[in-house]
Design an enzyme around this catalytic site. Structure first.
Site, short mmCIF file in Angstrom:
data_model
loop_
_atom_site.label_atom_id
_atom_site.label_comp_id
_atom_site.label_asym_id
_atom_site.label_seq_id
_atom_site.Cartn_x
_atom_site.Cartn_y
_atom_site.Cartn_z
N GLU A 523 0.83 -1.22 0.00
CA GLU A 523 0.00 0.00 0.00
C GLU A 523 0.86 1.26 0.00
O GLU A 523 0.57 2.23 -0.70
CB GLU A 523 -0.96 0.00 1.20
N ASP A 587 3.68 -4.68 -5.45
CA ASP A 587 4.00 -6.00 -4.90
C ASP A 587 5.50 -6.13 -4.65
O ASP A 587 5.94 -6.58 -3.58
CB ASP A 587 3.55 -7.12 -5.87
#
Ligand SMILES: [Zn+2]
Length: 683
Positions: A523, A587
């Site tokens: 995030e 990621d």
């Protein structure tokens, strides 16, 4: 701006939710799995050849996709366990008794009404009759605006009929909320469905038209009439799709910013009565708004001119029944599921009603239900532990930015300024939403649904022209997901995702950092991906990079999109590396940051092997197991078009193959499939 929300997990689409069916509906939630479950691995597989299979082979064997699911993975399993918890809360609230307060009255009565299938079936199409009458009563195309604004129906209806209208933060003045008009008007999940030419897409197109015809027949039209009507719907939707931006185009926030006056919009699309629309929506003095997708509104304008009144009535009728179908009587629910659940996503059977109703309460009264959920399932210890991990990962990012070889000394301080301004939202909002003005009546399922939608629509519009509330949450507390919001510059971790196995207070640190640490890093990295990096510390869409640094970023990002574009999803469909770029960057960056934070957290400790795995191996296996999952082929095809996330297998293998720390942990030889010869790294 209503750009697609940047979430950690895959999106759920349409009216069909995807949760597991527990063996017995009456049983409590299953015992959660540990953060790292060695029995769910397949250690006969070489981790250097296929790390996903190595981490998840056992899990995949043990977890066939339930009949009522389009896919099944670690997170959908957690979500399903949560739904069972919500059910417990809702049944208690529905039963009433002395303990009821304003909150439990609303959620209890909503749930009880939704669960009363007999009453819903007995009502049939009646709840929609006034709206059907309004459509039938249209006298001219100029009255479309009034009809659209008066349509309380459902939020889904507003999103899918003609266009989407709401409020959002002004992308270039992040302290203010403005009105926004966005493309919409389609019955299927994406514009591409209307143009793709492969045999499967052509077949789907035919099946969609047949579904639309069926729904018209349910409304009482003769088959030949309904068949012609379905062609009309397809014609109008195809024209609107042609004017719509693609998902890749929408990843560029600059392309979604076109602030103009209401008068300018009237000039852009003169065939729609905008003034009428704004007045009816309660915005008589609307001075300006963001028209996110101007070409779409031009296309809509031409289409209004081109099609006659009867055709527009047909289109409006379809979208009315389509939007409401999942909440109407059984025949509508089943017919809707047959296409959107079975044909489109491969799901074999519809979820039991209690799951659909629990989910609906979460959608419509999420912060009321969330209060009860948090009281029961989210303690201060979990919140404190999560916050600590967030702080560690933010510290890792600071270290990472300072050491970044490709970013100049001119841009670095601004990157750090942005990092330091990130707000951390953990668990649930500080201030709960006030639902006191929303009337929930026991026994009136459809009325409750429409009033709750109207309530939400009004709540959104009431923000226009006011300062932004930075404390507001976009997700409800029980949600098993996380997100970064570039305009608020905040990261959000609802209580629902801070649960085992993703976040396990009893586990050793390594798998927790690999899993939840990776999510937090993910995030945070979104603030610096292809989309997020265009916003500054205050959430303004503003260039804060030097041109040279931007070039360096783009070069490194291309490495990732090239890498992922080689991966096959299903059949011969490959990942669209430009669509998934932001997620793939997040990621990789996320796991790198989690690794750094874990090393820092355990510095000076002598970590011992456990279950035959070294601490480093446990870190990576924890990450790998966060992506254990299986997906139906139909859903894979759909996600290839609409989902900005790569499939689970590549979220695992694509990331670890870029990390030298992984190669070292598993002693992989150079040239192994899990050792990317041309390693990519952005952050
Ligand atoms: Zn994400």
């Amino acid at each position: 701006m209503a750009m697609p929300r940047i979430s950690f997990l895959s999106l759920t689409l349409g009216s069909v939710f995807s949760f597991l069916s527990l063996a017995s509906a009456q049983q409590p939630a299953a015992q959660p799995e540990p953060a790292l479950d060695v029995a769910s691995m397949d250690q006969s597989v070489d981790p250097c050849v296929d790390f996903f299979q190595y981490s998840c082979g056992g899990w995949i064997k043990k977890n066939p996709i339930p009949a009522d699911k389009s896919s099944w993975d670690t997170y959908s399993k957690m979500q399903d366990e949560n739904t069972a918890r919500l059910r417990g809360i809702l049944e208690e609230a529905a039963a009433g008794g002395a303990g009821r307060n304003a909150v439990t009255q609303k959620i209890g009565d909503y749930y009880a009404s939704c669960m009363d299938e007999k009453a819903v079936d007995a009502a049939g199409i009646k709840p929609l009759q006034p709206y059907l009458d309004a459509i039938a009563g249209l006298r001219a195309k100029s009255e479309l605006a009034q009809l659209a604004a008066d349509a309380a129906y459902t939020s889904h209806y507003r999103r899918s009929t003609l266009f989407f209208f709401s409020s959002d933060q002004d992308a270039k003045d992040s302290a203010q909320v403005i009105a926004e008009a966005f493309q919409g008007g389609l019955g299927r999940p994406d514009r591409d469905y209307y143009f793709k030419d492969d045999p499967k897409s052509q077949e789907l197109r035919k099946q969609y038209v047949a579904h639309v015809q069926k729904m018209f027949e349910l409304l009482g039209d003769k088959p030949e009439v309904a068949a012609a009507e379905s062609q009309t719907v397809m014609r109008i939707e195809t024209a609107l799709a042609k004017g719509s931006m693609t998902r890749v185009e929408m990843r560029d926030p600059q392309k979604l910013y076109h602030k103009m006056t209401a008068a300018q919009l009237q000039t852009l699309a003169p065939n729609f009565q905008w003034t009428t629309y704004f007045i009816r929506a309660g915005l008589p003095a609307l001075a300006s708004l963001n028209v996110a997708t101007p070409d779409f509104f031009k296309a809509l304008n031409e289409e209004i001119d081109k099609e006659d009144l009867a055709s527009w009535k047909t289109y409006m009728r379809w979208h009315l029944v389509h939007a409401a179908a999942a909440s109407l009587s059984s025949i509508y629910v089943d017919t809707d599921f047959e296409f959107f659940g079975k044909t489109l996503q491969g799901t074999q059977q519809i979820e039991p009603r209690w799951k659909r109703c629990s989910q609906r309460v979460d959608n419509q009264l999420g912060e009321a239900l969330g209060q009860a959920y948090v009281d029961k399932y989210f303690g201060p210890e979990a919140k404190q532990k999560a916050l600590q991990m967030v702080k560690e990962i933010e510290a890792a990012m600071e270290q990472d930015i300072n050491a970044l070889p490709w970013m100049s000394a001119a841009t670095k301080p601004r990157a750090l300024e942005k990092l330091h301004a990130v707000a951390n939202k953990i668990g649930y909002p500080d201030k709960w939403r006030d639902y006191s003005k929303l009337e929930i009546i026991r026994g009136d399922a459809m009325g409750n649904l429409m009033r709750a939608d109207q309530f939400e629509f009004n709540r959104q519009l009431a923000k226009i022209g006011k300062p932004v509330d930075r404390g507001e949450w976009g997700m409800t507390p029980p949600t098993v997901n996380a997100e970064y919001n570039p305009q608020l510059n905040d990261i959000n971790f609802p209580a629902g995702v801070l649960q085992p196995p993703a976040f396990d207070l009893k586990s050793d640190a390594a798998p927790n950092y690999g899993d939840t640490g990776g999510t937090i890093g993910h995030e945070l990295t979104h603030g610096f991906d292809d989309e997020g990096r265009q916003f500054d510390a205050q959430g303004n869409l503003r260039e804060w990079w030097t041109p040279d640094d931007e070039k360096e970023f783009v070069k490194r990002a291309s490495c990732i999109s090239d890498q992922y574009s080689t991966y096959v999803i299903v059949d011969d469909i490959k990942i669209n590396g430009k669509l998934t770029l932001g997620e793939d960057i997040a990621d990789l960056g996320g796991l790198i940051l989690a690794y750094m934070a874990w090393k820092e957290d355990t510095k000076g400790q002598s970590l011992q092997p456990l279950d035959g795995l070294t601490p480093d191996q446990r870190f990576f296996a924890g990450y790998g197991q966060s992506w254990c999952g299986v997906t139906r082929d139909e859903t894979k095809r759909m996600r290839a078009t609409v989902d900005p996330h790569s499939p689970e297998k590549y979220r695992t293998n694509g990331v670890v193959s870029n990390m030298p720390e992984f190669q070292e942990a598993f002693h992989c030889k150079a040239g192994s499939p899990m050792v990317n010869q041309n390693r990519c790294r952005v952050w």
